[in-house]
Design an enzyme around this catalytic site. Structure first.
Site, mmCIF file in Angstrom:
data_model
loop_
_atom_site.group_PDB
_atom_site.id
_atom_site.type_symbol
_atom_site.label_atom_id
_atom_site.label_comp_id
_atom_site.label_asym_id
_atom_site.label_seq_id
_atom_site.Cartn_x
_atom_site.Cartn_y
_atom_site.Cartn_z
ATOM 1 N N ASP A 114 4.834 -6.366 9.783
ATOM 2 C CA ASP A 114 5.873 -6.076 10.774
ATOM 3 C C ASP A 114 5.802 -7.045 11.944
ATOM 4 O OD1 ASP A 114 7.058 -4.028 9.387
ATOM 5 O OD2 ASP A 114 5.910 -2.442 10.368
ATOM 6 N N ARG A 132 0.847 -1.193 0.000
ATOM 7 C CA ARG A 132 0.000 0.000 0.000
ATOM 8 C C ARG A 132 0.875 1.232 0.000
ATOM 9 N NH1 ARG A 132 -4.642 0.527 4.364
ATOM 10 N NH2 ARG A 132 -2.861 0.821 5.730
ATOM 11 N N THR A 159 -1.278 7.447 -0.567
ATOM 12 C CA THR A 159 -2.556 7.332 -1.296
ATOM 13 C C THR A 159 -3.375 6.151 -0.800
ATOM 14 O OG1 THR A 159 -1.612 5.851 -2.947
ATOM 15 C CG2 THR A 159 -1.440 8.225 -3.384
ATOM 16 N N ASP A 170 0.485 -3.450 12.394
ATOM 17 C CA ASP A 170 0.964 -3.792 11.044
ATOM 18 C C ASP A 170 1.277 -5.286 11.008
ATOM 19 O OD1 ASP A 170 2.887 -4.336 8.882
ATOM 20 O OD2 ASP A 170 2.737 -2.179 8.544
HETATM 21 C C1 PRP Z 1 -1.036 -4.732 4.469
HETATM 22 C C2 PRP Z 1 -1.844 -6.007 4.534
HETATM 23 C C3 PRP Z 1 -2.640 -5.944 3.251
HETATM 24 C C4 PRP Z 1 -2.900 -4.463 3.099
HETATM 25 C C5 PRP Z 1 -4.302 -4.203 3.521
HETATM 26 O O1 PRP Z 1 0.047 -4.875 3.658
HETATM 27 O O2 PRP Z 1 -1.067 -7.161 4.654
HETATM 28 O O3 PRP Z 1 -1.964 -6.457 2.133
HETATM 29 O O4 PRP Z 1 -1.984 -3.788 3.967
HETATM 30 O O5 PRP Z 1 -4.639 -2.883 3.261
HETATM 31 P P1 PRP Z 1 -5.753 -2.468 2.210
HETATM 32 O O6 PRP Z 1 -6.940 -3.345 2.434
HETATM 33 O O7 PRP Z 1 -6.025 -1.036 2.582
HETATM 34 O O8 PRP Z 1 -5.185 -2.590 0.827
HETATM 35 P P2 PRP Z 1 1.142 -3.691 3.450
HETATM 36 O O9 PRP Z 1 0.732 -2.804 2.323
HETATM 37 O O10 PRP Z 1 1.396 -3.031 4.762
HETATM 38 O O11 PRP Z 1 2.400 -4.461 2.901
HETATM 39 P P3 PRP Z 1 3.342 -5.545 3.614
HETATM 40 O O12 PRP Z 1 2.535 -6.833 3.710
HETATM 41 O O13 PRP Z 1 4.455 -5.667 2.655
HETATM 42 O O14 PRP Z 1 3.746 -5.042 4.971
HETATM 43 N N1 URA Z 2 -2.328 -3.259 7.047
HETATM 44 C C1 URA Z 2 -1.969 -3.717 8.263
HETATM 45 O O1 URA Z 2 -1.003 -4.482 8.389
HETATM 46 N N2 URA Z 2 -2.708 -3.366 9.330
HETATM 47 C C2 URA Z 2 -3.778 -2.553 9.234
HETATM 48 O O2 URA Z 2 -4.429 -2.258 10.257
HETATM 49 C C3 URA Z 2 -4.129 -2.075 7.957
HETATM 50 C C4 URA Z 2 -3.390 -2.438 6.884
#
Ligand code: PRP
Ligand code: URA
Length: 210
Positions: free
Chosen positions: A204, A105, A109, A201
């Site tokens: 993380d 994400r 944005t 997160d």
């Molecule tokens: C997180 C999560 C989803 C997304 C959800 O990933 O694992 O993929 O956010 O958010 P959305 O419904 O608003 O799209 P992130 O973008 O943080 O990436 P990562 O898994 O690499 O940490």
């Molecule tokens: N992605 C995450 O990992 N946690 C949230 O709460 C939203 C998006």
């Protein structure tokens, strides 16, 4: 048949989800819990797999039994946090294939940015389970499922640990044919697009990067 949206109320899932949310839970326990909850959810998400009758010779006699009727499955984690769910799923269905979709994400944005996509060659013969712990705005899941549908899989289901109402509604609208399974449904998104109360997160917490 109507599409299914399941928010689990099973005590085992609810109990494990409570520990998962706790900010004091270690990375090791967090990983284990994500896998355990994924396994429990898959148990329900595979309820409609067709079976066929077989006969099995036991030490005592002939038993009329059932086996899964030749359905092939694929698990597709959305990178990176979705990877945390795969081991649990493979424990239940060790022969499934695994595809990968890389999305993150954009922090400003909140739109998904795709950076990787590798799916099983014969995906058109498979029931696909797309997995990601978090369904927040819904952008990542909608985009990932859209990419997978271009390859015409037999069916698509989506599994997550926690959904926000905003993301759940958007996903339902964008993909009305996709069954959705969530261990928990939370209150809302905050101004940074994080699920409240959520679990923070997910990536993380699984990989220990914060
Ligand atoms: C997180 C999560 C989803 C997304 C959800 O990933 O694992 O993929 O956010 O958010 P959305 O419904 O608003 O799209 P992130 O973008 O943080 O990436 P990562 O898994 O690499 O940490
Ligand atoms: N992605 C995450 O990992 N946690 C949230 O709460 C939203 C998006």
């Amino acid at each position: 048949m109507d599409r299914k949206v399941v928010i689990f109320d099973h005590p085992l899932i609810q109990h494990k989800l409570s520990i998962l949310r706790d900010a004091r839970t270690s990375t090791k326990d967090f990983r284990e819990l994500v896998n355990e909850i994924s396994m429990l959810m898959l148990f329900e998400a595979t309820r409609d797999l067709p079976t066929e009758d077989i006969e099995v010779q036991t030490p005592v006699g002939l038993a009329e039994c059932k086996q899964i009727a030749g359905r092939k499955m694929a698990f597709v984690p959305i990178l990176r946090a979705g990877l945390g769910m795969v081991d649990g799923l493979l424990k239940l269905v060790p022969g499934a294939r695994v595809g990968h979709i890389g999305l993150y994400r954009d922090e400003e944005t909140l739109q998904p940015v795709e950076y990787y996509c590798k799916l099983p060659k014969d995906i058109e013969k498979r029931d696909v389970f797309v997995v990601d712990p978090m369904l927040a705005t819904g952008g990542s899941a909608i985009d990932a499922i859209g990419q997978i549908k271009l390859r015409k899989p037999r069916s698509v289901k989506f599994l997550c640990m926690i959904a926000a109402p905003e993301g759940l509604e958007k996903l339902k609208e964008a993909h009305p044919d996709v069954d959705i399974f969530c261990a928990g449904l939370d209150s809302h998104l905050n101004e940074n697009g994080y699920i409240v109360p959520g679990l923070g997160d997910a990536g993380d917490r699984i990989f220990g990067t914060k």
